[in-house]
Design a protein around this motif. Structure first.
Motif, PDB file in Angstrom:
ATOM      1  N   PHE A   1      73.522  22.550  50.899  1.00 21.67           N
ATOM      2  CA  PHE A   1      72.995  21.160  50.872  1.00 21.67           C
ATOM      3  C   PHE A   1      71.974  20.423  49.992  1.00 21.67           C
ATOM      4  O   PHE A   1      71.374  21.559  49.387  1.00 21.67           O
ATOM      5  CB  PHE A   1      72.353  21.237  52.309  1.00 21.67           C
ATOM      6  N   GLN A   2      72.159  19.272  49.518  1.00 25.26           N
ATOM      7  CA  GLN A   2      71.374  19.049  48.637  1.00 25.26           C
ATOM      8  C   GLN A   2      70.267  17.978  49.046  1.00 25.26           C
ATOM      9  O   GLN A   2      69.221  18.168  48.874  1.00 25.26           O
ATOM     10  CB  GLN A   2      72.223  17.904  47.833  1.00 25.26           C
ATOM     11  N   THR A   3      70.778  17.528  50.227  1.00 23.21           N
ATOM     12  CA  THR A   3      69.682  16.161  50.495  1.00 23.21           C
ATOM     13  C   THR A   3      69.492  16.087  52.055  1.00 23.21           C
ATOM     14  O   THR A   3      70.845  16.187  52.676  1.00 23.21           O
ATOM     15  CB  THR A   3      69.918  14.771  49.871  1.00 23.21           C
ATOM     16  N   PHE A   4      68.515  15.984  52.684  1.00 19.56           N
ATOM     17  CA  PHE A   4      68.519  15.511  54.158  1.00 19.56           C
ATOM     18  C   PHE A   4      67.988  14.114  54.385  1.00 19.56           C
ATOM     19  O   PHE A   4      66.981  13.642  53.478  1.00 19.56           O
ATOM     20  CB  PHE A   4      67.582  16.462  54.770  1.00 19.56           C
ATOM     21  N   ILE A   5      68.795  13.446  55.111  1.00 19.27           N
ATOM     22  CA  ILE A   5      68.502  11.992  55.360  1.00 19.27           C
ATOM     23  C   ILE A   5      68.376  11.394  56.681  1.00 19.27           C
ATOM     24  O   ILE A   5      69.145  11.831  57.635  1.00 19.27           O
ATOM     25  CB  ILE A   5      69.577  11.076  54.754  1.00 19.27           C
ATOM     26  N   PRO A   6      67.043  11.368  57.302  1.00 17.44           N
ATOM     27  CA  PRO A   6      66.692  10.968  58.380  1.00 17.44           C
ATOM     28  C   PRO A   6      67.080   9.746  58.806  1.00 17.44           C
ATOM     29  O   PRO A   6      66.727   8.752  57.977  1.00 17.44           O
ATOM     30  CB  PRO A   6      65.113  11.182  58.661  1.00 17.44           C
ATOM     31  N   LEU A   7      67.871   9.302  59.632  1.00 12.95           N
ATOM     32  CA  LEU A   7      68.310   8.037  59.878  1.00 12.95           C
ATOM     33  C   LEU A   7      67.739   7.458  61.247  1.00 12.95           C
ATOM     34  O   LEU A   7      68.100   7.990  62.538  1.00 12.95           O
ATOM     35  CB  LEU A   7      70.122   7.899  60.135  1.00 12.95           C
ATOM     36  N   ALA A   8      67.039   6.434  61.000  1.00  6.17           N
ATOM     37  CA  ALA A   8      66.518   5.693  62.178  1.00  6.17           C
ATOM     38  C   ALA A   8      67.729   4.947  63.044  1.00  6.17           C
ATOM     39  O   ALA A   8      68.123   4.172  62.485  1.00  6.17           O
ATOM     40  CB  ALA A   8      65.486   4.699  61.703  1.00  6.17           C
ATOM     41  N   PHE A   9      67.600   4.902  64.400  1.00  2.96           N
ATOM     42  CA  PHE A   9      68.368   4.479  65.132  1.00  2.96           C
ATOM     43  C   PHE A   9      68.213   2.960  65.125  1.00  2.96           C
ATOM     44  O   PHE A   9      67.212   2.296  65.516  1.00  2.96           O
ATOM     45  CB  PHE A   9      68.430   4.969  66.681  1.00  2.96           C
ATOM     46  N   HIS A  10      69.386   2.283  65.043  1.00  7.48           N
ATOM     47  CA  HIS A  10      69.051   0.398  65.184  1.00  7.48           C
ATOM     48  C   HIS A  10      69.868   0.238  66.523  1.00  7.48           C
ATOM     49  O   HIS A  10      71.030   0.245  66.403  1.00  7.48           O
ATOM     50  CB  HIS A  10      69.676  -0.265  63.991  1.00  7.48           C
ATOM     51  N   PRO A  11      69.343  -0.137  67.636  1.00  2.85           N
ATOM     52  CA  PRO A  11      69.920  -0.293  68.925  1.00  2.85           C
ATOM     53  C   PRO A  11      70.786  -1.525  69.038  1.00  2.85           C
ATOM     54  O   PRO A  11      71.650  -1.548  69.911  1.00  2.85           O
ATOM     55  CB  PRO A  11      68.966  -0.469  69.877  1.00  2.85           C
TER      56      PRO A  11
ATOM     57  N   ILE B   1      75.919  12.960  75.670  1.00  2.85           N
ATOM     58  CA  ILE B   1      75.881  11.534  76.106  1.00  2.85           C
ATOM     59  C   ILE B   1      76.153  10.487  75.139  1.00  2.85           C
ATOM     60  O   ILE B   1      76.918   9.420  75.273  1.00  2.85           O
ATOM     61  CB  ILE B   1      74.482  11.277  76.557  1.00  2.85           C
ATOM     62  N   ILE B   2      75.590  10.671  73.825  1.00  7.44           N
ATOM     63  CA  ILE B   2      75.834   9.647  72.924  1.00  7.44           C
ATOM     64  C   ILE B   2      77.191   9.493  72.055  1.00  7.44           C
ATOM     65  O   ILE B   2      77.315   8.609  71.564  1.00  7.44           O
ATOM     66  CB  ILE B   2      74.802   9.463  71.841  1.00  7.44           C
ATOM     67  N   CYS B   3      77.847  10.943  72.269  1.00  2.00           N
ATOM     68  CA  CYS B   3      79.069  10.676  71.210  1.00  2.00           C
ATOM     69  C   CYS B   3      80.081  11.888  71.882  1.00  2.00           C
ATOM     70  O   CYS B   3      80.123  13.151  71.208  1.00  2.00           O
ATOM     71  CB  CYS B   3      78.947  10.990  69.834  1.00  2.00           C
TER      72      CYS B   3
ATOM     73  N   MET C   1      70.155  13.134  60.353  1.00  2.00           N
ATOM     74  CA  MET C   1      69.721  13.321  61.841  1.00  2.00           C
ATOM     75  C   MET C   1      69.547  11.843  62.330  1.00  2.00           C
ATOM     76  O   MET C   1      68.715  11.164  61.466  1.00  2.00           O
ATOM     77  CB  MET C   1      68.428  14.181  61.984  1.00  2.00           C
ATOM     78  N   LEU C   2      70.162  11.435  63.212  1.00  2.00           N
ATOM     79  CA  LEU C   2      69.805  10.047  63.856  1.00  2.00           C
ATOM     80  C   LEU C   2      68.930  10.037  64.877  1.00  2.00           C
ATOM     81  O   LEU C   2      68.934  11.025  66.036  1.00  2.00           O
ATOM     82  CB  LEU C   2      71.118   9.577  64.557  1.00  2.00           C
ATOM     83  N   TYR C   3      67.666   9.699  64.600  1.00  5.58           N
ATOM     84  CA  TYR C   3      66.687   9.764  65.598  1.00  5.58           C
ATOM     85  C   TYR C   3      66.050   8.655  66.232  1.00  5.58           C
ATOM     86  O   TYR C   3      66.376   7.276  65.681  1.00  5.58           O
ATOM     87  CB  TYR C   3      65.589  10.444  64.997  1.00  5.58           C
ATOM     88  N   GLY C   4      65.346   8.412  67.273  1.00  2.00           N
ATOM     89  CA  GLY C   4      64.600   7.285  68.039  1.00  2.00           C
ATOM     90  C   GLY C   4      65.475   6.539  69.075  1.00  2.00           C
ATOM     91  O   GLY C   4      65.522   5.286  69.256  1.00  2.00           O
TER      92      GLY C   4
ATOM     93  N   LEU D   1      80.377  15.552  49.913  1.00  6.73           N
ATOM     94  CA  LEU D   1      80.683  15.133  51.269  1.00  6.73           C
ATOM     95  C   LEU D   1      79.228  14.591  51.644  1.00  6.73           C
ATOM     96  O   LEU D   1      78.210  14.993  51.279  1.00  6.73           O
ATOM     97  CB  LEU D   1      80.843  16.370  52.254  1.00  6.73           C
ATOM     98  N   PRO D   2      79.553  13.319  52.584  1.00  6.54           N
ATOM     99  CA  PRO D   2      78.011  12.808  52.925  1.00  6.54           C
ATOM    100  C   PRO D   2      77.649  13.419  54.327  1.00  6.54           C
ATOM    101  O   PRO D   2      78.234  14.480  54.583  1.00  6.54           O
ATOM    102  CB  PRO D   2      78.689  11.539  53.293  1.00  6.54           C
ATOM    103  N   GLY D   3      76.389  13.226  54.929  1.00  4.16           N
ATOM    104  CA  GLY D   3      76.004  13.943  56.046  1.00  4.16           C
ATOM    105  C   GLY D   3      75.991  13.478  57.276  1.00  4.16           C
ATOM    106  O   GLY D   3      75.537  14.014  58.133  1.00  4.16           O
ATOM    107  N   GLY D   4      76.820  12.565  57.465  1.00  7.27           N
ATOM    108  CA  GLY D   4      77.041  11.558  58.642  1.00  7.27           C
ATOM    109  C   GLY D   4      77.923  12.483  59.558  1.00  7.27           C
ATOM    110  O   GLY D   4      78.246  13.600  59.474  1.00  7.27           O
ATOM    111  N   GLY D   5      77.636  11.935  61.042  1.00  4.46           N
ATOM    112  CA  GLY D   5      78.427  12.466  61.976  1.00  4.46           C
ATOM    113  C   GLY D   5      77.503  13.618  62.746  1.00  4.46           C
ATOM    114  O   GLY D   5      77.863  14.113  63.631  1.00  4.46           O
ATOM    115  N   ALA D   6      76.229  14.034  62.154  1.00  5.67           N
ATOM    116  CA  ALA D   6      75.531  14.912  62.721  1.00  5.67           C
ATOM    117  C   ALA D   6      74.702  14.545  63.901  1.00  5.67           C
ATOM    118  O   ALA D   6      74.535  14.978  65.009  1.00  5.67           O
ATOM    119  CB  ALA D   6      74.303  15.476  61.648  1.00  5.67           C
ATOM    120  N   GLU D   7      74.354  13.208  63.976  1.00  6.05           N
ATOM    121  CA  GLU D   7      73.627  12.372  65.054  1.00  6.05           C
ATOM    122  C   GLU D   7      72.413  13.537  65.580  1.00  6.05           C
ATOM    123  O   GLU D   7      71.403  13.704  64.739  1.00  6.05           O
ATOM    124  CB  GLU D   7      74.617  12.160  66.065  1.00  6.05           C
ATOM    125  N   ILE D   8      72.626  13.903  66.699  1.00  3.53           N
ATOM    126  CA  ILE D   8      71.694  15.311  67.174  1.00  3.53           C
ATOM    127  C   ILE D   8      72.667  16.163  67.636  1.00  3.53           C
ATOM    128  O   ILE D   8      73.522  16.029  68.420  1.00  3.53           O
ATOM    129  CB  ILE D   8      70.944  14.488  68.347  1.00  3.53           C
TER     130      ILE D   8
END
Length: 381
Positions: A247-257, A190-192, A219-222, A175-182
């Motif tokens: 869990f294998q990997t953590f990926i911090p995801l920078a928000f692109h507005p 608010i965001i989802c 984690m979606l940050y910023g 499984l990928p790690g998406g959908g975690a956001e905050i």
């Protein structure tokens, strides 16, 4: 730095060097500190404790089978309404062709995520995995976020275990790690607000780990979150990892507005600065003491920041990546693809040794136009 702050940083240094766990307050202090180089130095210690001087990458391709989505998350620029001219749905032939193309290019992984097309049954999503597996049986299929899996449960009334087993039978590998956001409800509501909440996200990954599947976390940050929301997010992940070790990997995801509803509501939003990117990478490495790998996803960070991140806690640069749509729709100006030579060059420039891995972190051996997975790339802690 004041004397009080310097003393606090020394206490944190002592903890890191003694391999003691950092607290919520420690993490918050690091986020609020301007001493980026000390934070980076400490994160690098932990990074090298896990992976030495190696930086990992893989040869991968993305497949986003549809962008039509029942949810209207205000941070997302990828989704489309059913009747929107932007909306699309890949055909079976297009999916199989993409898989065959990936295999011909030597990819070891196909990363599959997308919208939740409310007119498509669960069988359609299963068939996406089956088509890929039949067209490219050597490729590892990393597919469907916890949010997608929650939607499948809602569609079918099946348990998460039954949903996952159906997908495993079709060819799912991890499984990928998406959908975690905050995770914190102050932000998530608010965001989802309508999609799977933190409890469901964790239930999916816990079940996957119990079934022997590895997964990642993000984690979606910023955007509108504050440092305390980020630290809360990291500690929740750390707690599940204590429980399951899946869990294998953590990926911090920078928000692109760009092109998001969130930007329409908050016109002052900008994508995170390089300093915030590097601090987030480093603090994540320090807080997630039980995660083997921290990935600098160059698609979102940009190549230069991802390269520098190899000295700020990251030990993974993701992959060659082609056909990525989600973050480019949100304004990412990075290339669609880097060649293996380009990735290895970036890693060597950063003073690291490049190692090609497969999805579950085994060394990849290439010979005579083919490849095979070799020994596990074990952490050195």
């Amino acid at each position: 730095m004041s004397g009080t702050d310097a003393g606090r940083m020394r206490e944190i240094r002592d903890k890191v060097e003694a391999r003691q766990r950092l607290s919520f307050d420690d993490g918050l202090f690091l986020y609020e500190s301007n001493d980026l180089f000390t934070i980076g130095e400490l994160a690098n210690q932990v990074r090298e404790r896990w992976s030495g001087n190696y930086t990992f990458y893989n040869v991968n391709t993305h497949l986003n089978a549809t962008n039509v989505c029942v949810y209207r998350c205000i941070f997302c620029a990828f989704r489309a309404d059913l009747k929107s001219p932007k909306g699309y749905l890949m055909s079976d032939a297009e999916i199989a062709e993409r898989a065959a193309e990936a295999q011909a290019r030597g990819a070891t992984e196909l990363h599959v995520v997308g919208g939740l097309h409310h007119q498509m049954p669960f069988d359609w999503y299963v068939n996406v995995v089956r088509l890929i597996h039949e067209a490219a049986p050597e490729i590892h299929i990393k597919a469907y976020t916890a949010v997608e899996l929650h939607w499948f449960r809602e569609l079918t009334g099946l348990t998460y275990r039954d949903v996952l087993q159906t997908l495993i039978d079709a060819g799912l590998g991890s499984l990928p790690g998406g959908g975690a956001e905050i995770f914190h409800s102050e932000v998530r509501d608010i965001i989802c607000e309508h999609k799977a909440d933190a409890k469901e996200w964790f239930a999916v990954h816990r079940t996957a780990h119990e079934m022997g599947l590895h997964s990642n976390a993000t984690m979606l940050y910023g955007h509108i979150e504050r440092p305390e929301h980020r630290i809360d997010h990291l500690i929740r992940l750390r707690e599940l990892q204590d429980e399951t070790h899946g869990f294998q990997t953590f990926i911090p995801l920078a928000f692109h507005p760009d092109n998001t509803k969130l930007l329409e509501q908050r016109r002052d939003l900008k994508k995170p600065s390089g300093l915030v990117d590097l601090k987030t990478m480093a603090v994540s490495r320090l807080m997630l003491d039980n995660f083997p790998h921290i990935k600098a996803y160059w698609i979102m960070l940009g190549v230069k920041t991802a390269q520098i991140a190899q000295s700020f806690g990251s030990d993974d640069l993701d992959g060659t990546v082609v056909h990525e749509k989600i973050y480019h729709d949100a304004g990412a100006e990075t290339p669609q693809e880097l060649t293996v030579a380009e990735i290895e060059g970036l890693i060597r420039e950063a003073g690291r040794i490049p190692v090609e891995r497969d999805t579950v972190y085994r060394r990849v051996e290439r010979r005579d136009g083919g490849w095979k997975s070799a020994e596990p790339l074990l952490a050195v802690v």
